[in-house]
Design a protein around this motif. Structure first.
Motif, PDB file in Angstrom:
ATOM      1  N   MET A  77       0.841  -1.199   0.000  1.00 34.28           N
ATOM      2  CA  MET A  77       0.000   0.000   0.000  1.00 34.28           C
ATOM      3  C   MET A  77       0.876   1.249   0.000  1.00 34.28           C
ATOM      4  SD  MET A  77      -3.138  -0.872   2.624  1.00 34.28           S
ATOM      5  CE  MET A  77      -3.930   0.719   2.309  1.00 34.28           C
ATOM      6  N   LYS A  78       0.372   2.323  -0.573  1.00 32.40           N
ATOM      7  CA  LYS A  78       1.121   3.574  -0.558  1.00 32.40           C
ATOM      8  C   LYS A  78       1.423   3.958   0.885  1.00 32.40           C
ATOM      9  CE  LYS A  78      -0.697   5.400  -4.898  1.00 32.40           C
ATOM     10  NZ  LYS A  78      -1.479   6.498  -5.541  1.00 32.40           N
ATOM     11  N   THR A  79       2.608   4.466   1.086  1.00 31.49           N
ATOM     12  CA  THR A  79       3.053   4.760   2.448  1.00 31.49           C
ATOM     13  C   THR A  79       2.134   5.749   3.147  1.00 31.49           C
ATOM     14  OG1 THR A  79       5.343   4.281   1.861  1.00 31.49           O
ATOM     15  CG2 THR A  79       4.980   5.611   3.837  1.00 31.49           C
ATOM     16  N   ASP A  80       1.667   6.772   2.433  1.00 33.73           N
ATOM     17  CA  ASP A  80       0.792   7.746   3.079  1.00 33.73           C
ATOM     18  C   ASP A  80      -0.530   7.120   3.506  1.00 33.73           C
ATOM     19  OD1 ASP A  80      -0.133   7.452   0.492  1.00 33.73           O
ATOM     20  OD2 ASP A  80      -0.560   9.581   0.185  1.00 33.73           O
ATOM     21  N   GLN A  81      -1.017   6.138   2.741  1.00 30.43           N
ATOM     22  CA  GLN A  81      -2.239   5.440   3.117  1.00 30.43           C
ATOM     23  C   GLN A  81      -2.021   4.583   4.365  1.00 30.43           C
ATOM     24  OE1 GLN A  81      -3.032   3.328  -0.581  1.00 30.43           O
ATOM     25  NE2 GLN A  81      -4.580   4.851  -1.168  1.00 30.43           N
ATOM     26  N   LYS A 106       9.612  -8.871  -2.716  1.00 34.63           N
ATOM     27  CA  LYS A 106       9.190  -8.282  -3.991  1.00 34.63           C
ATOM     28  C   LYS A 106       8.520  -6.936  -3.785  1.00 34.63           C
ATOM     29  CE  LYS A 106       6.174  -9.049  -7.982  1.00 34.63           C
ATOM     30  NZ  LYS A 106       5.321 -10.005  -8.725  1.00 34.63           N
ATOM     31  N   PHE A 107       7.777  -6.798  -2.684  1.00 36.30           N
ATOM     32  CA  PHE A 107       7.035  -5.560  -2.441  1.00 36.30           C
ATOM     33  C   PHE A 107       7.706  -4.674  -1.400  1.00 36.30           C
ATOM     34  CE2 PHE A 107       4.066  -8.699  -4.095  1.00 36.30           C
ATOM     35  CZ  PHE A 107       3.640  -8.024  -5.231  1.00 36.30           C
ATOM     36  N   MET A 108       8.511  -5.261  -0.527  1.00 29.35           N
ATOM     37  CA  MET A 108       9.272  -4.430   0.407  1.00 29.35           C
ATOM     38  C   MET A 108      10.249  -3.537  -0.351  1.00 29.35           C
ATOM     39  SD  MET A 108       9.950  -6.668   3.870  1.00 29.35           S
ATOM     40  CE  MET A 108      10.698  -8.118   3.123  1.00 29.35           C
ATOM     41  N   LYS A 109      10.756  -4.030  -1.481  1.00 31.53           N
ATOM     42  CA  LYS A 109      11.748  -3.237  -2.208  1.00 31.53           C
ATOM     43  C   LYS A 109      11.141  -1.996  -2.872  1.00 31.53           C
ATOM     44  CE  LYS A 109      11.729  -5.770  -6.633  1.00 31.53           C
ATOM     45  NZ  LYS A 109      12.552  -6.623  -7.520  1.00 31.53           N
ATOM     46  N   LEU A 110       9.820  -1.874  -2.859  1.00 35.25           N
ATOM     47  CA  LEU A 110       9.165  -0.687  -3.401  1.00 35.25           C
ATOM     48  C   LEU A 110       9.222   0.488  -2.435  1.00 35.25           C
ATOM     49  CD1 LEU A 110       5.984  -2.340  -4.983  1.00 35.25           C
ATOM     50  CD2 LEU A 110       8.158  -1.779  -6.102  1.00 35.25           C
ATOM     51  N   LEU A 113      14.112   3.214   2.749  1.00 33.52           N
ATOM     52  CA  LEU A 113      14.407   3.108   4.177  1.00 33.52           C
ATOM     53  C   LEU A 113      13.658   4.184   4.958  1.00 33.52           C
ATOM     54  CD1 LEU A 113      15.979   2.050   6.632  1.00 33.52           C
ATOM     55  CD2 LEU A 113      17.896   3.498   5.907  1.00 33.52           C
ATOM     56  N   SER A 114      13.618   5.397   4.419  1.00 32.59           N
ATOM     57  CA  SER A 114      12.926   6.492   5.107  1.00 32.59           C
ATOM     58  C   SER A 114      11.440   6.199   5.280  1.00 32.59           C
ATOM     59  CB  SER A 114      13.110   7.799   4.327  1.00 32.59           C
ATOM     60  OG  SER A 114      12.605   7.681   3.002  1.00 32.59           O
ATOM     61  N   GLU A 115      10.833   5.496   4.324  1.00 31.55           N
ATOM     62  CA  GLU A 115       9.410   5.155   4.429  1.00 31.55           C
ATOM     63  C   GLU A 115       9.185   4.113   5.528  1.00 31.55           C
ATOM     64  OE1 GLU A 115       7.198   5.227   0.364  1.00 31.55           O
ATOM     65  OE2 GLU A 115       9.264   4.588  -0.056  1.00 31.55           O
ATOM     66  N   PHE A 116      10.067   3.152   5.607  1.00 39.05           N
ATOM     67  CA  PHE A 116       9.945   2.156   6.675  1.00 39.05           C
ATOM     68  C   PHE A 116      10.118   2.813   8.046  1.00 39.05           C
ATOM     69  CE2 PHE A 116      10.984  -1.162   3.404  1.00 39.05           C
ATOM     70  CZ  PHE A 116       9.816  -1.895   3.569  1.00 39.05           C
ATOM     71  N   GLU A 150      18.057 -10.199  -3.166  1.00 43.58           N
ATOM     72  CA  GLU A 150      17.028  -9.186  -2.891  1.00 43.58           C
ATOM     73  C   GLU A 150      16.446  -9.371  -1.494  1.00 43.58           C
ATOM     74  OE1 GLU A 150      15.240  -8.106  -7.291  1.00 43.58           O
ATOM     75  OE2 GLU A 150      14.678 -10.023  -6.383  1.00 43.58           O
ATOM     76  N   MET A 151      16.298 -10.625  -1.075  1.00 45.94           N
ATOM     77  CA  MET A 151      15.779 -10.881   0.265  1.00 45.94           C
ATOM     78  C   MET A 151      16.740 -10.336   1.318  1.00 45.94           C
ATOM     79  SD  MET A 151      13.238 -12.200   1.999  1.00 45.94           S
ATOM     80  CE  MET A 151      13.426 -10.920   3.228  1.00 45.94           C
ATOM     81  N   ILE A 152      18.020 -10.545   1.113  1.00 46.79           N
ATOM     82  CA  ILE A 152      19.015 -10.038   2.054  1.00 46.79           C
ATOM     83  C   ILE A 152      18.970  -8.509   2.088  1.00 46.79           C
ATOM     84  CG2 ILE A 152      21.483  -9.797   2.502  1.00 46.79           C
ATOM     85  CD1 ILE A 152      21.812 -12.630   1.306  1.00 46.79           C
ATOM     86  N   GLU A 153      18.933  -7.881   0.913  1.00 43.03           N
ATOM     87  CA  GLU A 153      18.908  -6.416   0.842  1.00 43.03           C
ATOM     88  C   GLU A 153      17.690  -5.843   1.558  1.00 43.03           C
ATOM     89  OE1 GLU A 153      18.992  -2.828  -2.530  1.00 43.03           O
ATOM     90  OE2 GLU A 153      19.040  -4.939  -3.139  1.00 43.03           O
ATOM     91  N   GLU A 154      16.523  -6.438   1.310  1.00 39.14           N
ATOM     92  CA  GLU A 154      15.308  -5.920   1.941  1.00 39.14           C
ATOM     93  C   GLU A 154      15.265  -6.246   3.436  1.00 39.14           C
ATOM     94  OE1 GLU A 154      13.531  -3.775   0.301  1.00 39.14           O
ATOM     95  OE2 GLU A 154      15.003  -4.213  -1.262  1.00 39.14           O
ATOM     96  N   GLY A 155      15.778  -7.395   3.802  1.00 37.14           N
ATOM     97  CA  GLY A 155      15.832  -7.743   5.215  1.00 37.14           C
ATOM     98  C   GLY A 155      16.691  -6.775   6.001  1.00 37.14           C
ATOM     99  N   LEU A 156      17.842  -6.428   5.450  1.00 36.23           N
ATOM    100  CA  LEU A 156      18.734  -5.473   6.113  1.00 36.23           C
ATOM    101  C   LEU A 156      18.082  -4.098   6.217  1.00 36.23           C
ATOM    102  CD1 LEU A 156      22.131  -6.485   4.471  1.00 36.23           C
ATOM    103  CD2 LEU A 156      21.494  -6.799   6.873  1.00 36.23           C
TER     104      LEU A 156
END
Length: 290
Positions: A77-81, A106-110, A113-116, A150-156
């Motif tokens: 979902m869009k971060t603002d939502q 697949k979707f975490m990479k969208l 870091l600032s959004e998380f 990609e899993m490692i990158e998004e996990g970190l």
């Protein structure tokens, strides 16, 4: 609540309020999964989600402490939502301790870091993520939609943002052909980004899925109980952690729960004891129970 279709949630969210934010799964291509196969994906409106939260407050009172937002991959979902929903949930339930969602690499990479970090500040606590395997060939065959790198990158990235990450490993998903690679590569990937929780599931062929057809036609060789236990042993032996390891699903053969690395010797000892129990004593789960 105005639930649509079958609502799935992790066992660890058994006590959580369930508020659907999405319907179905945006990927919906994993060959082993039948959860949302016949459901067209859509994102519910923020207004509808907030209305459900208000209805839940009116019904349950304001002392709800945990909320899980199904369906599959709500993290897209869009971060603002998401921020609006999280803030509103905290208004409705001032005693909230935890808010969680599903999200694959697949979707975490969208998200940046600032959004998380913004989501963390708004009250998102944990992401449940189905890694399934760390072996790129297995990931390709089951059409997960991401690679081990990609899993490692998004996990970190998620860990750096301060969010908890609960990763799911699907024992036996490599079949007999890639059982060793599946175990060793899964351990390597998990060690690379050390999620907070690693949760085991044992692969059970699900009727109506492509992998079930492969199993029926002999193209996929299902592991026996002993073979699953040996694969589990190899995986655990190569885990370094630190993280919590949980076998919190009825599909599993070994009750191995604890901390890696502290409890690893005890876990391996438990598996070794099970490997001398007659194999016929183990009941293989049917997909109808999923």
């Amino acid at each position: 609540m105005r639930y649509e279709g079958t609502v799935y949630r992790p066992p660890s969210e058994a006590e959580s309020l369930l508020i659907q934010a999405t319907i179905g799964c945006p990927h919906n291509d994993c060959t082993f999964c039948g959860m949302y196969r016949n459901t067209k994906f859509r994102i519910r409106s923020v207004a509808d989600i907030k209305e459900d939260l208000l209805m839940a407050r009116d019904f349950h009172g304001n002392k709800v402490r945990s909320i899980f937002f199904p369906d599959g991959n709500t993290i897209l979902m869009k971060t603002d939502q998401l921020l609006e929903i999280l803030h509103y949930a905290r208004e409705m339930f001032p005693y909230l301790k935890r808010m969680t969602v599903y999200g694959s690499a697949k979707f975490m990479k969208l998200k940046k870091l600032s959004e998380f970090r913004l989501l963390k500040e708004a009250g998102l606590t944990r992401i449940h993520s189905g890694m399934e395997s760390g072996d790129d060939e297995v990931l390709r065959r089951i059409k997960k939609g991401f690679t081990a790198a990609e899993m490692i990158e998004e996990g970190l990235k998620v860990r750096e943002a301060g969010l908890e990450l609960s990763e799911y490993i699907l024992l036996g998903i490599g079949g007999r052909e890639r059982t060793q690679e599946h175990a060793l590569e899964s351990a390597r990937v998990l060690n690379a980004f050390t999620p907070d929780f690693v949760r085991f599931r044992t692969y059970v062929p699900w009727k109506g899925t492509p992998l079930y057809e492969d199993y029926q036609q002999g193209r996929f060789q299902l592991l026996s109980p002993y073979e699953v236990l040996r694969e589990t042993r190899l995986l655990i032996a190569n885990l370094e952690g630190p993280f919590e390891l949980l076998s919190d699903h009825m599909s599993n053969y070994a009750p191995i729960n604890g901390n890696i690395p502290k409890d690893k010797p005890e876990m391996i000892e438990t598996i070794d004891r099970l490997l001398v129990v007659p194999e016929d004593n183990f009941t293989q789960m049917d997909s109808g129970l999923l």
